[in-house]
Design an enzyme around this catalytic site. Structure first.
Site, PDB file in Angstrom:
ATOM      1  CE  LYS A 257      33.251  65.467  31.346  1.00  0.00           C
ATOM      2  NZ  LYS A 257      32.775  66.785  30.894  1.00  0.00           N
TER       3      LYS A 257
ATOM      4  CE  LYS B 206      37.124  72.593  29.691  1.00  0.00           C
ATOM      5  NZ  LYS B 206      36.079  71.662  29.224  1.00  0.00           N
TER       6      LYS B 206
ATOM      7  CG  ASP C  74      32.252  65.857  27.509  1.00  0.00           C
ATOM      8  OD1 ASP C  74      31.311  65.298  28.073  1.00  0.00           O
ATOM      9  OD2 ASP C  74      32.969  66.688  28.125  1.00  0.00           O
TER      10      ASP C  74
ATOM     11  N   GLY D 297      36.205  64.713  33.633  1.00  0.00           N
ATOM     12  CA  GLY D 297      36.031  65.226  34.998  1.00  0.00           C
ATOM     13  C   GLY D 297      35.010  66.342  35.020  1.00  0.00           C
TER      14      GLY D 297
ATOM     15  CB  SER E  32      40.673  69.907  31.920  1.00  0.00           C
ATOM     16  OG  SER E  32      39.843  70.838  31.266  1.00  0.00           O
TER      17      SER E  32
ATOM     18  CE  LYS F 130      39.118  68.938  28.493  1.00  0.00           C
ATOM     19  NZ  LYS F 130      38.122  67.936  28.917  1.00  0.00           N
TER      20      LYS F 130
ATOM     21  CG  ASP G  86      36.350  70.204  26.096  1.00  0.00           C
ATOM     22  OD1 ASP G  86      35.454  70.332  25.234  1.00  0.00           O
ATOM     23  OD2 ASP G  86      36.144  69.737  27.233  1.00  0.00           O
TER      24      ASP G  86
ATOM     25  CD  GLU H   4      36.552  66.821  25.872  1.00  0.00           C
ATOM     26  OE1 GLU H   4      37.782  66.927  26.099  1.00  0.00           O
ATOM     27  OE2 GLU H   4      35.717  66.713  26.779  1.00  0.00           O
TER      28      GLU H   4
HETATM   29  O1  OSB Z   1      33.951  69.502  29.210  1.00  0.00           O
HETATM   30  O2  OSB Z   1      35.290  68.231  30.232  1.00  0.00           O
HETATM   31  C1  OSB Z   1      34.522  69.184  30.243  1.00  0.00           C
HETATM   32  C2  OSB Z   1      34.612  70.865  33.661  1.00  0.00           C
HETATM   33  C3  OSB Z   1      33.280  71.207  33.817  1.00  0.00           C
HETATM   34  C4  OSB Z   1      32.397  70.931  32.797  1.00  0.00           C
HETATM   35  C5  OSB Z   1      32.835  70.304  31.641  1.00  0.00           C
HETATM   36  C6  OSB Z   1      34.156  69.941  31.490  1.00  0.00           C
HETATM   37  C7  OSB Z   1      35.074  70.257  32.516  1.00  0.00           C
HETATM   38  C8  OSB Z   1      36.492  70.003  32.426  1.00  0.00           C
HETATM   39  C9  OSB Z   1      37.226  69.903  33.727  1.00  0.00           C
HETATM   40  O3  OSB Z   1      37.110  69.966  31.400  1.00  0.00           O
HETATM   41  C10 OSB Z   1      37.726  68.560  34.017  1.00  0.00           C
HETATM   42  C11 OSB Z   1      38.204  68.476  35.439  1.00  0.00           C
HETATM   43  O4  OSB Z   1      39.357  68.810  35.666  1.00  0.00           O
HETATM   44  O5  OSB Z   1      37.424  68.079  36.316  1.00  0.00           O
HETATM   45 MG    MG Z   2      34.554  68.179  27.639  1.00  0.00          MG
END
Ligand code: OSB
Ligand code: MG
Length: 386
Positions: free
Chosen positions: A277, A178, A253, A305, A150, A176, A203, A228
């Site tokens: 998660k 953001k 999510d 994550g 991510s 992925k 995402d 996402e």
């Molecule tokens: O939306 O998946 C998410 C991190 C913090 C809060 C939300 C998210 C995330 C990530 C990071 O996308 C995923 C990771 O590398 O731990």
């Molecule tokens: Mg997410």
């Protein structure tokens, strides 16, 4: 106990008496900042929980963040809820399996990340007590898991492209990105034209509204594996309306808090993929329920994550071995986040973009207690009086 119960328990061989619990807060600066549509994180405040069960210690990480932005929980609500409500509900009890603690915590509403810390610490203790790897105890079947990354919002497009190049060179199997208004179509266009074939997703962490539907339809141009959580963090209905108008699969999510949400999301067509998660859904029992429900309905899942330390990361690795985790997850190497992780060995990713599953009892990753002690800023042990 009746004689029959004593015999049954001896045959089952496992008894987890939760004698005491230790809560700690550790501070860990991230190697690189991580930015989502709701803000930038530079350093983590991480709540660790230890379940002391007659000589066996189970460890877990509470994924509640520094601020209530991803979810309404944050480290202070998790700490207080654990201390005043969840720990008193389970302390002194004897469980024959970790999942039994769920019913003890049932009367407390919400606070799923805090609940997951209790349950998952007991799963770790149970695995160690049974001398079994956690992944097997959870019902896993894979000897390696596929990893994606991510990648947060960067200061420039050039920086983003550089990061992607590094991650692809390391072997990661899915990228992925953001996104948020102003950091979306332009970057997707640049990334897709440079890498036409890679597995790519994005995402939004709830950054869009339903009146932006025409804008969201433009995401269909980039052959994304999924988008996402485009809309509100607590919404299912409008995601169904949006999914009907998009070719790209929606993955939920934030909106999926438990198996019933997953059932409604699937039945109403709000998504075609689900991100699991374990903290968000309240622990391994609920995570497994969602996994099984999705498997029965042909909905692929993957493991999300939360910028975890090695302890939460090791739990994510174990969960990802379940059969319906068929898409690469956001479970990546410790070194992407930390200069030094609190487990040994650190979580490592092969050149093929996988994590090899370890076979020692528990998670297979040893706790670096000395390092944890150095990083601890607050600690409290609560003992049972029974
Ligand atoms: O939306 O998946 C998410 C991190 C913090 C809060 C939300 C998210 C995330 C990530 C990071 O996308 C995923 C990771 O590398 O731990
Ligand atoms: Mg997410």
């Amino acid at each position: 106990m009746t004689k029959a119960e004593v015999i049954r328990e001896a045959a089952a061989g496992t008894k987890l008496k939760l004698e005491a619990v230790t809560l700690r807060e550790i501070r860990m600066p991230l190697v690189h900042f991580f930015e989502t549509s709701f803000g930038r994180t530079l350093s983590r405040r991480i709540l660790l929980m230890t379940a002391h069960c007659e000589g066996v210690d189970g460890w877990a990480e509470c994924v509640a963040a520094e601020e209530p932005s991803y979810s309404s929980e944050w480290i202070e609500t998790a700490w207080a809820t654990l201390q005043h409500h969840l720990i008193p509900a389970v302390l002194g009890q004897t469980f024959s399996s970790a999942g039994e603690c769920v019913s003890s915590m049932h009367r407390i509403r919400g606070h799923r990340m805090a609940k997951a810390a209790v349950e998952n610490a007991l799963w770790d203790a149970e695995a160690k007590e049974r001398k079994q790897p956690l992944w097997k105890l959870l019902g896993g079947c894979r000897r390696q898991i596929e990893c994606g990354v991510s990648i947060g919002i960067q200061d420039s497009v050039e920086q983003l492209l550089e990061k992607i190049e590094t991650e692809l060179a390391s072997g990661y199997r899915r990228i992925k990105l953001k996104v948020k208004p102003g950091w979306d179509l332009r970057i997707l266009e640049r990334v897709r034209s440079r890498w036409p074939e890679i597995l790519l997703s994005c995402d939004a962490n709830s950054a869009y509204r339903l009146d932006e539907i025409e804008h969201l339809r433009a995401f269909d141009n980039f052959n994304l594996l999924m988008i996402e959580q485009p809309l509100w963090n607590d919404d299912l209905y409008y995601h169904a309306r949006l999914q009907a108008k998009l070719r790209t699969a929606i993955c939920l999510d934030e909106s999926i808090r438990h198996a019933r949400d997953a059932a409604i999301a699937i039945e109403s067509g709000a998504c075609r993929i689900i991100n699991i998660k374990v903290g968000r859904v309240g622990g391994f029992t609920e995570a497994k329920k969602i996994h099984d429900l999705c498997a029965a309905r042909d909905i692929p899942v993957w493991c999300g994550g939360m910028l975890e330390s090695g302890i939460g990361r090791a739990h994510n690795v174990a969960l990802s071995t379940l059969p319906n985790f068929t898409l690469p997850g956001d479970v990546s190497a410790s070194k992407r986040y930390w200069k030094e992780d609190i487990v040994e060995p650190e979580v490592e990713v092969t050149g093929g973009g996988t994590i090899a599953i370890r076979d020692e009892p528990g998670t297979g990753y040893r706790i670096r207690k000395d390092l944890i002690d150095q990083l601890t800023v607050r600690k409290e042990t609560i003992r049972s009086r029974q």
